[in-house]
Design a protein around this motif. Structure first.
Motif, PDB file in Angstrom:
ATOM      1  N   THR A 193      13.672   6.385   0.236  1.00 20.06           N
ATOM      2  CA  THR A 193      12.836   7.569   0.010  1.00 20.06           C
ATOM      3  C   THR A 193      11.373   7.180  -0.166  1.00 20.06           C
ATOM      4  O   THR A 193      10.472   7.862   0.330  1.00 20.06           O
ATOM      5  N   ALA A 194      11.123   6.065  -0.878  1.00 19.43           N
ATOM      6  CA  ALA A 194       9.746   5.609  -1.075  1.00 19.43           C
ATOM      7  C   ALA A 194       9.081   5.286   0.264  1.00 19.43           C
ATOM      8  O   ALA A 194       7.916   5.634   0.493  1.00 19.43           O
ATOM      9  N   HIS A 195       9.815   4.635   1.156  1.00 22.21           N
ATOM     10  CA  HIS A 195       9.276   4.292   2.470  1.00 22.21           C
ATOM     11  C   HIS A 195       8.962   5.546   3.280  1.00 22.21           C
ATOM     12  O   HIS A 195       7.865   5.701   3.836  1.00 22.21           O
ATOM     13  N   LEU A 196       9.916   6.459   3.330  1.00 20.33           N
ATOM     14  CA  LEU A 196       9.714   7.650   4.150  1.00 20.33           C
ATOM     15  C   LEU A 196       8.651   8.571   3.559  1.00 20.33           C
ATOM     16  O   LEU A 196       7.933   9.258   4.289  1.00 20.33           O
ATOM     17  N   THR A 197       8.533   8.590   2.226  1.00 16.36           N
ATOM     18  CA  THR A 197       7.463   9.373   1.596  1.00 16.36           C
ATOM     19  C   THR A 197       6.105   8.804   1.976  1.00 16.36           C
ATOM     20  O   THR A 197       5.158   9.542   2.270  1.00 16.36           O
ATOM     21  N   GLU A 239       5.447   7.105   4.710  1.00 12.14           N
ATOM     22  CA  GLU A 239       5.248   7.430   6.126  1.00 12.14           C
ATOM     23  C   GLU A 239       4.795   8.883   6.293  1.00 12.14           C
ATOM     24  O   GLU A 239       3.912   9.183   7.105  1.00 12.14           O
ATOM     25  N   LEU A 240       5.417   9.789   5.535  1.00 14.13           N
ATOM     26  CA  LEU A 240       5.060  11.202   5.636  1.00 14.13           C
ATOM     27  C   LEU A 240       3.624  11.432   5.187  1.00 14.13           C
ATOM     28  O   LEU A 240       2.868  12.178   5.826  1.00 14.13           O
ATOM     29  N   PHE A 241       3.229  10.787   4.079  1.00 15.06           N
ATOM     30  CA  PHE A 241       1.847  10.930   3.601  1.00 15.06           C
ATOM     31  C   PHE A 241       0.869  10.425   4.653  1.00 15.06           C
ATOM     32  O   PHE A 241      -0.152  11.075   4.933  1.00 15.06           O
ATOM     33  N   ALA A 242       1.174   9.274   5.246  1.00 18.82           N
ATOM     34  CA  ALA A 242       0.297   8.713   6.277  1.00 18.82           C
ATOM     35  C   ALA A 242       0.162   9.675   7.454  1.00 18.82           C
ATOM     36  O   ALA A 242      -0.937   9.879   7.987  1.00 18.82           O
ATOM     37  N   GLN A 243       1.271  10.290   7.859  1.00 15.13           N
ATOM     38  CA  GLN A 243       1.233  11.252   8.964  1.00 15.13           C
ATOM     39  C   GLN A 243       0.361  12.451   8.619  1.00 15.13           C
ATOM     40  O   GLN A 243      -0.501  12.878   9.402  1.00 15.13           O
ATOM     41  N   MET A 244       0.581  13.018   7.432  1.00  9.82           N
ATOM     42  CA  MET A 244      -0.112  14.258   7.066  1.00  9.82           C
ATOM     43  C   MET A 244      -1.589  14.035   6.742  1.00  9.82           C
ATOM     44  O   MET A 244      -2.415  14.930   6.937  1.00  9.82           O
ATOM     45  N   ALA A 245      -1.931  12.839   6.231  1.00  8.92           N
ATOM     46  CA  ALA A 245      -3.323  12.560   5.870  1.00  8.92           C
ATOM     47  C   ALA A 245      -4.079  11.840   6.980  1.00  8.92           C
ATOM     48  O   ALA A 245      -5.284  11.615   6.861  1.00  8.92           O
ATOM     49  N   GLY A 246      -3.375  11.480   8.067  1.00  7.25           N
ATOM     50  CA  GLY A 246      -4.024  10.785   9.168  1.00  7.25           C
ATOM     51  C   GLY A 246      -4.392   9.357   8.833  1.00  7.25           C
ATOM     52  O   GLY A 246      -5.486   8.884   9.191  1.00  7.25           O
ATOM     53  N   LEU A 247      -3.476   8.634   8.154  1.00  6.89           N
ATOM     54  CA  LEU A 247      -3.751   7.274   7.706  1.00  6.89           C
ATOM     55  C   LEU A 247      -2.782   6.287   8.358  1.00  6.89           C
ATOM     56  O   LEU A 247      -1.831   6.664   9.026  1.00  6.89           O
ATOM     57  N   LYS A 248      -3.050   5.006   8.090  1.00  3.16           N
ATOM     58  CA  LYS A 248      -2.164   3.938   8.563  1.00  3.16           C
ATOM     59  C   LYS A 248      -2.011   2.912   7.454  1.00  3.16           C
ATOM     60  O   LYS A 248      -3.005   2.397   6.930  1.00  3.16           O
ATOM     61  N   ALA A 271       9.579  -4.371  -6.240  1.00  2.23           N
ATOM     62  CA  ALA A 271       8.472  -3.547  -5.743  1.00  2.23           C
ATOM     63  C   ALA A 271       7.557  -3.139  -6.897  1.00  2.23           C
ATOM     64  O   ALA A 271       6.325  -3.235  -6.801  1.00  2.23           O
ATOM     65  N   VAL A 272       8.150  -2.698  -8.001  1.00  2.00           N
ATOM     66  CA  VAL A 272       7.365  -2.294  -9.167  1.00  2.00           C
ATOM     67  C   VAL A 272       6.658  -3.507  -9.783  1.00  2.00           C
ATOM     68  O   VAL A 272       5.509  -3.421 -10.226  1.00  2.00           O
ATOM     69  N   GLN A 273       7.340  -4.645  -9.786  1.00  2.00           N
ATOM     70  CA  GLN A 273       6.749  -5.871 -10.331  1.00  2.00           C
ATOM     71  C   GLN A 273       5.464  -6.235  -9.598  1.00  2.00           C
ATOM     72  O   GLN A 273       4.447  -6.568 -10.216  1.00  2.00           O
ATOM     73  N   ASP A 274       5.492  -6.165  -8.276  1.00  3.12           N
ATOM     74  CA  ASP A 274       4.294  -6.490  -7.505  1.00  3.12           C
ATOM     75  C   ASP A 274       3.238  -5.393  -7.611  1.00  3.12           C
ATOM     76  O   ASP A 274       2.042  -5.679  -7.509  1.00  3.12           O
ATOM     77  N   LEU A 275       3.670  -4.148  -7.802  1.00  2.13           N
ATOM     78  CA  LEU A 275       2.716  -3.064  -8.018  1.00  2.13           C
ATOM     79  C   LEU A 275       1.962  -3.293  -9.323  1.00  2.13           C
ATOM     80  O   LEU A 275       0.725  -3.185  -9.375  1.00  2.13           O
ATOM     81  N   VAL A 276       2.687  -3.624 -10.395  1.00  2.00           N
ATOM     82  CA  VAL A 276       2.068  -3.890 -11.697  1.00  2.00           C
ATOM     83  C   VAL A 276       1.107  -5.077 -11.596  1.00  2.00           C
ATOM     84  O   VAL A 276       0.018  -5.062 -12.171  1.00  2.00           O
ATOM     85  N   ALA A 277       1.509  -6.099 -10.844  1.00  2.40           N
ATOM     86  CA  ALA A 277       0.680  -7.299 -10.706  1.00  2.40           C
ATOM     87  C   ALA A 277      -0.529  -7.082  -9.802  1.00  2.40           C
ATOM     88  O   ALA A 277      -1.421  -7.939  -9.735  1.00  2.40           O
ATOM     89  N   GLY A 278      -0.560  -5.939  -9.110  1.00  2.00           N
ATOM     90  CA  GLY A 278      -1.665  -5.661  -8.208  1.00  2.00           C
ATOM     91  C   GLY A 278      -1.539  -6.368  -6.879  1.00  2.00           C
ATOM     92  O   GLY A 278      -2.503  -6.437  -6.101  1.00  2.00           O
ATOM     93  N   ASN A 279      -0.343  -6.908  -6.594  1.00  2.00           N
ATOM     94  CA  ASN A 279      -0.140  -7.629  -5.331  1.00  2.00           C
ATOM     95  C   ASN A 279       0.088  -6.702  -4.149  1.00  2.00           C
ATOM     96  O   ASN A 279       0.008  -7.130  -2.999  1.00  2.00           O
ATOM     97  N   VAL A 280       0.402  -5.449  -4.438  1.00  2.00           N
ATOM     98  CA  VAL A 280       0.516  -4.436  -3.401  1.00  2.00           C
ATOM     99  C   VAL A 280      -0.397  -3.286  -3.813  1.00  2.00           C
ATOM    100  O   VAL A 280      -0.472  -2.945  -5.007  1.00  2.00           O
ATOM    101  N   GLU A 281      -1.130  -2.730  -2.866  1.00  2.00           N
ATOM    102  CA  GLU A 281      -2.185  -1.777  -3.235  1.00  2.00           C
ATOM    103  C   GLU A 281      -1.652  -0.439  -3.741  1.00  2.00           C
ATOM    104  O   GLU A 281      -2.226   0.180  -4.628  1.00  2.00           O
ATOM    105  N   VAL A 282      -0.558   0.020  -3.146  1.00  2.00           N
ATOM    106  CA  VAL A 282      -0.102   1.371  -3.459  1.00  2.00           C
ATOM    107  C   VAL A 282       1.403   1.455  -3.278  1.00  2.00           C
ATOM    108  O   VAL A 282       2.005   0.645  -2.552  1.00  2.00           O
ATOM    109  N   ALA A 283       2.018   2.402  -3.968  1.00  2.00           N
ATOM    110  CA  ALA A 283       3.440   2.679  -3.770  1.00  2.00           C
ATOM    111  C   ALA A 283       3.658   4.164  -3.979  1.00  2.00           C
ATOM    112  O   ALA A 283       2.933   4.821  -4.736  1.00  2.00           O
ATOM    113  N   PHE A 284       4.660   4.694  -3.296  1.00  2.00           N
ATOM    114  CA  PHE A 284       5.053   6.092  -3.449  1.00  2.00           C
ATOM    115  C   PHE A 284       6.445   6.081  -4.088  1.00  2.00           C
ATOM    116  O   PHE A 284       7.438   5.807  -3.422  1.00  2.00           O
ATOM    117  N   ASP A 285       6.500   6.343  -5.389  1.00  2.00           N
ATOM    118  CA  ASP A 285       7.770   6.235  -6.097  1.00  2.00           C
ATOM    119  C   ASP A 285       7.940   7.446  -6.997  1.00  2.00           C
ATOM    120  O   ASP A 285       6.983   8.176  -7.281  1.00  2.00           O
TER     121      ASP A 285
END
Length: 325
Positions: free
Chosen positions: A165-169, A171-180, A192-206
């Motif tokens: 669900t996080a992946h498809l959400t 993807e849907l946001f990217a489609q609707m906002a015109g992003l990549k 995934a949350v561990q790397d989000l907290v560490a700042g190793n990944v910029e964003v997550a949809f959870d």
């Protein structure tokens, strides 16, 4: 001869009707099992346990949860699908094994569209989450969209795996906002949350059921929630649809029955679960998981499943999501 056949047919119909009705009147008379296709401890496990507790007290027979994890929910789903359709084995899950895993993998050994929807227990809002130093000056969803457009393909979006669900959400946001985005797929939510907290990944949809405590503690930031209205537990976080109109996405958790479960038992299950969802204690426990309590009729539940299946089919098709990167 014709009258004799008609008489036999009428007798058979009457017998089947009485048998079905009798089974429903006697149901349940032993333990009922709810299969959950994920490990114990998460929201997907907690919600059906709350309902199981209420049904146990009401029916006077145990209602237990059995965790059968694996293959993105498909292991548990297959076990439930192939169980006896007598109401004594049910299945509880979020969207993947119920409405779109079969789109990602047409060779599944079961057909989720044949499950009988009983009830959607609750919906938990998804949110745009970040703790990245790159986005320290990004304060709003509008800021985030502007930054992402100025840096096309430069932002990593962390997910719990391909087709979740996080992946498809995302993807849907990217489609609707015109992003990549560049998607980083982890094996489950914990890394995934561990790397989000560490700042190793910029964003997550959870969903905020999983991330709410971290948001309230200030460990990660929620830029926006994917709801129609602001969430009471996060009153200072605006809705995403204020910036990206129509972007409303929740992670929902439902209970279904195997194909060919007798209609009389289906009706009873829907009615009893709906009563459970109106119980003040049950509602409070679900709301503590950041859930919006749902429930409703069989027709409304089936219509919701159908609409969700079409939404995610469109996302999967448009984004060309594959099980293998």
């Amino acid at each position: 001869m014709t009258r004799w056949l008609m008489g036999i047919g009428a007798a058979l119909i009457a017998t089947l009707t009485l048998s079905s009705g009798g089974a429903a009147q006697d149901y349940p008379n032993r333990t009922v099992k709810i299969i959950v296709p994920f490990p114990a401890g998460g929201t997907a496990d907690a919600m059906p346990r709350i309902i199981a507790d209420w049904l146990t007290r009401t029916w006077g027979h145990p209602v237990i949860v059995e965790n059968r994890a694996g293959a993105g929910g498909n292991v548990g789903a297959e076990a439930a699908y192939k169980s006896d359709p007598d109401g004594y084995t049910l299945f509880s899950a979020p969207p993947p094994p119920l409405v779109y895993n079969h789109i990602l993998n047409p060779k599944l050994p079961f057909d989720p569209t044949q499950f009988i929807p009983l009830a959607v227990m609750g919906k938990v809002p998804n949110a745009i989450l970040t703790n990245s130093p790159k986005l320290k000056d990004v304060k709003t969803v509008a800021d985030f969209v502007a930054y992402a457009k100025a840096h096309p393909g430069a932002l990593n979006s962390g997910t719990q795996g391909i087709g979740t669900t996080a992946h498809l959400t995302s993807e849907l946001f990217a489609q609707m906002a015109g992003l990549k985005f560049q998607h980083i797929h982890y094996r489950g939510s914990a890394p995934a949350v561990q790397d989000l907290v560490a700042g190793n990944v910029e964003v997550a949809f959870d969903n905020i059921g999983a991330a709410g405590a971290l948001i309230r503690a200030g460990t990660i930031r929620a830029l926006g929630v994917a709801t129609e209205k602001p969430v009471p537990s996060l009153p200072n976080v605006p809705t995403i649809k204020e910036t990206v109109p129509g972007f409303v996405v929740v992670t929902w958790f439902a209970i279904v029955a195997p194909p060919k479960t007798p209609q009389a038992i289906v009706v009873k299950l829907n009615a009893d679960i709906d009563v459970a969802l109106r119980d003040p204690e049950v509602r409070k426990r679900l709301e503590n998981l950041s859930a919006e309590v749902v429930g409703g009729s069989l027709d409304a539940t089936a219509a919701f499943f159908k609409a969700e299946a079409q939404t995610w089919k469109n996302v999967i098709t448009t984004a060309n999501v594959k099980l293998e990167p």
